[in-house]
Design a protein around this motif. Structure first.
Motif, PDB file in Angstrom:
ATOM      1  N   PHE B 243      11.360  15.814  -1.125  1.00 18.54           N
ATOM      2  CA  PHE B 243      11.032  15.959  -2.589  1.00 18.54           C
ATOM      3  C   PHE B 243      10.435  17.311  -2.853  1.00 18.54           C
ATOM      4  O   PHE B 243       9.505  18.039  -2.067  1.00 18.54           O
ATOM      5  N   GLY B 244      11.107  18.063  -3.816  1.00 13.59           N
ATOM      6  CA  GLY B 244      10.292  19.439  -4.267  1.00 13.59           C
ATOM      7  C   GLY B 244      11.354  20.179  -5.191  1.00 13.59           C
ATOM      8  O   GLY B 244      12.751  19.975  -5.063  1.00 13.59           O
ATOM      9  N   LYS B 245      10.660  21.075  -5.955  1.00 11.69           N
ATOM     10  CA  LYS B 245      11.666  21.782  -6.842  1.00 11.69           C
ATOM     11  C   LYS B 245      12.512  21.223  -7.650  1.00 11.69           C
ATOM     12  O   LYS B 245      13.856  21.643  -7.692  1.00 11.69           O
ATOM     13  N   GLY B 246      12.152  20.120  -8.296  1.00 17.86           N
ATOM     14  CA  GLY B 246      13.237  19.432  -8.899  1.00 17.86           C
ATOM     15  C   GLY B 246      14.038  18.471  -8.776  1.00 17.86           C
ATOM     16  O   GLY B 246      14.573  17.893  -9.265  1.00 17.86           O
ATOM     17  N   TYR B 247      14.239  18.269  -7.221  1.00 15.60           N
ATOM     18  CA  TYR B 247      15.203  17.456  -6.557  1.00 15.60           C
ATOM     19  C   TYR B 247      14.669  16.708  -5.400  1.00 15.60           C
ATOM     20  O   TYR B 247      13.708  17.206  -4.924  1.00 15.60           O
ATOM     21  N   PHE B 248      15.272  15.749  -5.332  1.00 14.79           N
ATOM     22  CA  PHE B 248      15.117  14.900  -3.753  1.00 14.79           C
ATOM     23  C   PHE B 248      16.278  14.324  -3.230  1.00 14.79           C
ATOM     24  O   PHE B 248      17.030  13.845  -4.079  1.00 14.79           O
ATOM     25  N   ASP B 249      16.367  14.158  -2.082  1.00 12.14           N
ATOM     26  CA  ASP B 249      17.629  13.304  -1.496  1.00 12.14           C
ATOM     27  C   ASP B 249      16.919  12.087  -1.143  1.00 12.14           C
ATOM     28  O   ASP B 249      15.893  11.822  -0.951  1.00 12.14           O
ATOM     29  N   GLN B 250      18.095  10.985  -1.179  1.00  8.51           N
ATOM     30  CA  GLN B 250      17.686   9.696  -0.404  1.00  8.51           C
ATOM     31  C   GLN B 250      18.786   9.156   0.297  1.00  8.51           C
ATOM     32  O   GLN B 250      19.830   9.432  -0.205  1.00  8.51           O
ATOM     33  N   SER B 251      18.576   8.621   1.565  1.00  6.26           N
ATOM     34  CA  SER B 251      19.641   8.139   2.322  1.00  6.26           C
ATOM     35  C   SER B 251      19.507   6.423   2.508  1.00  6.26           C
ATOM     36  O   SER B 251      18.437   6.080   2.364  1.00  6.26           O
ATOM     37  N   ALA B 252      20.508   5.790   2.391  1.00  8.04           N
ATOM     38  CA  ALA B 252      20.503   4.213   2.599  1.00  8.04           C
ATOM     39  C   ALA B 252      21.527   3.946   3.530  1.00  8.04           C
ATOM     40  O   ALA B 252      22.678   4.313   3.743  1.00  8.04           O
ATOM     41  N   GLU B 253      21.056   2.498   3.924  1.00  9.62           N
ATOM     42  CA  GLU B 253      22.178   1.727   4.554  1.00  9.62           C
ATOM     43  C   GLU B 253      22.072   0.311   4.011  1.00  9.62           C
ATOM     44  O   GLU B 253      21.361  -0.179   3.595  1.00  9.62           O
ATOM     45  N   LEU B 254      23.479  -0.091   4.211  1.00  9.99           N
ATOM     46  CA  LEU B 254      23.709  -1.669   3.495  1.00  9.99           C
ATOM     47  C   LEU B 254      24.223  -2.328   4.935  1.00  9.99           C
ATOM     48  O   LEU B 254      25.350  -2.113   5.305  1.00  9.99           O
ATOM     49  N   TRP B 255      23.589  -3.568   4.970  1.00 17.87           N
ATOM     50  CA  TRP B 255      23.852  -4.271   6.173  1.00 17.87           C
ATOM     51  C   TRP B 255      24.486  -5.706   5.584  1.00 17.87           C
ATOM     52  O   TRP B 255      23.958  -6.173   4.781  1.00 17.87           O
ATOM     53  N   GLY B 256      25.552  -6.176   6.608  1.00 21.92           N
ATOM     54  CA  GLY B 256      26.076  -7.453   6.139  1.00 21.92           C
ATOM     55  C   GLY B 256      25.587  -8.374   7.241  1.00 21.92           C
ATOM     56  O   GLY B 256      24.809  -8.334   8.168  1.00 21.92           O
ATOM     57  N   ARG B 257      26.395  -9.613   7.022  1.00 26.18           N
ATOM     58  CA  ARG B 257      26.314 -10.615   8.072  1.00 26.18           C
ATOM     59  C   ARG B 257      26.255 -10.298   9.551  1.00 26.18           C
ATOM     60  O   ARG B 257      27.299  -9.537   9.931  1.00 26.18           O
ATOM     61  N   ASP B 258      25.446 -11.079  10.289  1.00 26.29           N
ATOM     62  CA  ASP B 258      25.456 -10.669  11.879  1.00 26.29           C
ATOM     63  C   ASP B 258      25.067  -9.127  11.909  1.00 26.29           C
ATOM     64  O   ASP B 258      25.360  -8.658  13.130  1.00 26.29           O
TER      65      ASP B 258
END
Lengths: 273, 273
Positions: B243-258
């Protein structure tokens, strides 16, 4: 800090563009930054950033960049068109295309903008590694020309040798610096975000047909933070998350002096094996 | 295939498009998926995927998508143009624009393609969490309409309450499912990749002006893998890096069955505070 900003640096020659008016720029591939097929993706990405920087309507500095490697770039001349799609108060959205003889080889979008001071926090920290000087540089095989322009000192996950075997993880961590040394700027940082060879090479312990399909870079450093880097080595670390069905992703971080996070980068890579 | 038949699920209504020829599609914002300002970014991203899916020249399924939120989308009609920039043997590169009265609100690029069996490996694994049924659903404040279309069961990093305080990390992990239930497809998975509220809310323990600037999704699941999900809950996890200078990044994962990794997603977010 060396002031070798000579116009003769091979990087500047490779990303050198001639404005042709109306948001168009002419460039030429550089043998110094050739990859196995076509140019190093990082140098193409850097040239796209350069095109926006040279555009008379440009607002601020890069915040993000996505480059899609749609087809091969042939040796020779290329044209970049850079179009400011929308300009807001503090951000500007760009659409870019790199063409050769009217055929699209690369597309890109970029967000440029100005920054302001806000609440800040780092949730990740620079890996604990030996100092750059204490790590021996490694070389890629000779047929990978672009790599000769980078001094790469791997602290983890080095370049697979011909006798390599499968590796349990895909993480590479390395000190990386232009050679000859060159002060860091946005095009150079962009190119470095693609300096991590396809993670499948490391896992499988061999070179297999693979290439970046799409690359996204988020710039955390502003121009002042980049200027503070001068020409010292950047610490890069990259790893894959999932391989399968012809593709894999890889994510990377690039760290500067005093452990500042300069950029994060993500890519989807095609793999034939 | 016509999309003008009255759809029964609010999601299908929200991403419903009417082909207008020549790669153009007409859509309409949905009150069901409204955010604080304009529509939920995920629904806009989903409509862009839908446009490519409806295009007569489309090759295969989504491999990657980058959506740039260039300006606000006003309540009412919008037009999407989807242009196949380059079609290769197994990949196809798209350029998209969402406009309202000729003004660009959103740009995007997408890579679609066919897949083949190759060497596969997962380097990350689904977090160990309680089963969806054993976790209570949480609700966003009423003024965030889109969230009412998702059943969200947070196992970590839930929605900040008015009396919240700063939180040490920005990670949220939750079971997420359309409500009413709906079989997972590429547009729905795309929307879910943006279901993670801005990480700055969690860290600061309050709602602050923030919005996604650019979102990139890498699709690891093919159509067969998505079909196997049916309408079961997906496990999502997201966190910021800097986070800083007006912006931040975010990363995500999406998991399914098994524990299959369906998608990874990254975004750069604007934050005023």
């Amino acid at each position: 800090m060396s002031e070798t900003v000579a116009p003769s640096h091979p990087f500047d020659a490779a990303v050198g563009l001639t404005p042709a008016g109306d948001g168009r720029f002419a460039g030429h591939t550089s043998a110094d930054y050739a990859n196995m097929v076509g140019p190093f993706g990082g140098i193409t990405a850097a040239a796209l950033v350069r095109a926006v920087q040279l555009h008379p309507d440009r607002l601020g500095d890069p915040l993000s960049l996505t480059v899609n490697f749609a087809g091969p770039v042939a040796e020779g001349q290329f044209d970049i068109s850079a179009r400011p799609v929308r300009t807001n108060r503090s951000t500007q959205h760009w659409a870019l295309e790199l063409t050769q003889d009217g055929v699209v080889a690369t597309t890109a979008t970029a967000v440029f903008g100005t920054r302001r001071d806000t609440w800040s926090s780092d949730e990740i920290t620079i890996p604990a590694v030996p100092a750059a000087d204490s790590v021996a540089p490694e070389s890629f095989p000779d047929f990978i020309a672009w790599a000769r322009n980078y001094e790469m000192r791997f602290v983890e996950g080095g370049i697979p040798k011909l006798e390599s075997v499968e590796h349990p993880t895909s993480t590479s961590t390395l000190w990386v610096r232009d050679t000859p040394a060159r002060p860091l700027d946005f095009p150079a940082l962009t190119a470095m975000s693609d300096v991590f060879f396809p993670r499948v090479f490391l896992r499988r312990g061999k070179f297999v047909p693979a290439g970046t399909v799409t690359l996204t870079v988020y710039f955390h450093a502003d121009a002042a933070a980049l200027a503070e880097q001068a020409d010292t080595a950047v610490l890069g670390s990259a790893r894959a998350q999932r391989f399968g069905k012809g593709y894999f992703d890889q994510s990377a971080e690039l760290w500067g002096r005093d452990g500042v996070l300069l950029a994060t980068a993500h890519q989807l890579v095609y793999s034939k094996d």
